[in-house]
Design a protein around this motif. Structure first.
Motif, short mmCIF file in Angstrom:
data_model
loop_
_atom_site.label_atom_id
_atom_site.label_comp_id
_atom_site.label_asym_id
_atom_site.label_seq_id
_atom_site.Cartn_x
_atom_site.Cartn_y
_atom_site.Cartn_z
N ASP A 124 0.81 -1.22 0.00
CA ASP A 124 0.00 0.00 0.00
C ASP A 124 0.85 1.27 0.00
N SER A 125 2.07 1.18 0.50
CA SER A 125 2.94 2.36 0.51
C SER A 125 3.77 2.47 -0.76
N GLY A 126 3.71 1.44 -1.62
CA GLY A 126 4.39 1.51 -2.90
C GLY A 126 5.86 1.12 -2.86
N VAL A 127 6.34 0.60 -1.72
CA VAL A 127 7.75 0.20 -1.66
C VAL A 127 7.93 -1.13 -2.38
N GLU A 128 9.16 -1.42 -2.73
CA GLU A 128 9.44 -2.66 -3.44
C GLU A 128 9.21 -3.86 -2.52
N VAL A 129 8.44 -4.83 -2.99
CA VAL A 129 8.17 -6.04 -2.23
C VAL A 129 8.80 -7.21 -2.97
N ASN A 130 9.67 -7.91 -2.29
CA ASN A 130 10.32 -9.09 -2.85
C ASN A 130 9.78 -10.32 -2.13
#
Length: 247
Positions: free
Chosen positions: A75-81
């Motif tokens: 939801d915060s738009g950070v990169e999710v791996n």
């Protein structure tokens, strides 16, 4: 192993929420030319690559804190791996949470009523197939694409894990998420109806849905799906034991 979608997901979402917003808004934040939310495709890709024949894949709750942490990151738009930050249980829970928190179910309420009525009243398999396909084509395009994608994914799971996960069992687990069924009510008849309808969609997805290869993961061969038979009593037992929430 296919290239991870995590980087492109981060780039496309920026600060846009993906949980709890209409499908159209989620779709607009995804990659151009794709109508299935990138979040969903990345989770399914991860499950397909790492799920294999893992027994009880959809029976295990993801850790609530990890699922919430992953949700906040998306939801915060950070990169999710997902390869490094998730496990199978949390990935499944995250997928189900996304479906549960859509403001409107994948199959909107008005169309649900028509489909349920059709399933109760049809007089032949030909009539059921013809009218079911017609009703599905009334869905908004983003809903249609997502439902088709999910049905082909779950059908693929059933074809690979037929001894542990029948189409009926998967429909019992995911039916409430797709239809937004209130699982607190003690209406087993409604629960069984939803599960049977979704099982019908899974078992006959090639007939009911148009083919759009770009929207469908090609990891598994979804072309051959074994016929699955299940009794109402078995479906109820599976539903009550397998259903979990991602709250």
């Amino acid at each position: 192993m296919r290239k991870s979608l995590s980087t492109s997901l981060s780039d496309s979402l920026n600060t846009t929420r993906v949980f709890g917003i209409p499908l159209e808004e989620v779709q607009h934040s995804g990659q151009p030319g794709h109508e299935v939310p990138l979040l969903v495709r990345s989770i399914v890709e991860y499950i397909e690559e790492h799920g294999g024949l893992h027994l009880g894949l959809f029976l295990v709750n993801g850790n609530a804190e990890r699922v919430e942490w992953l949700r906040q990151r998306y939801d915060s738009g950070v990169e999710v791996n997902l390869e490094k930050e998730a496990d199978l249980a949390s990935a499944v829970s995250l997928l189900r949470l996304f479906l549960q928190e859509l403001p409107e179910p994948v199959i909107p309420a008005g169309l649900q009523a028509q489909i349920m009525q059709l399933y109760q009243d049809y007089s032949s398999e030909e009539e059921l197939g013809r009218n079911m396909k017609y009703f599905l084509q009334q869905l908004p395009q983003v809903n249609y694409s997502l439902l088709r994608f999910l049905c082909r994914f779950l059908s693929g799971v059933a074809s690979l894990q037929e001894e542990s996960w029948s189409i009926g069992a998967l429909a019992a687990v995911f039916g409430p998420d797709i239809f937004h069924l209130d699982t607190d009510v003690e209406d087993l008849k409604e629960q069984e109806s939803v599960s049977r309808i979704l099982a019908e969609l899974l078992e006959n997805q090639e007939e009911f849905f148009d083919s759009e290869d770009d929207d469908i993961s090609n990891t598994n061969d979804y072309s051959s799906i074994n016929d699955q038979e299940f009794e109402i009593s078995d479906l109820t037992r599976i539903y009550m034991s397998a259903l979990f929430t991602c709250a």
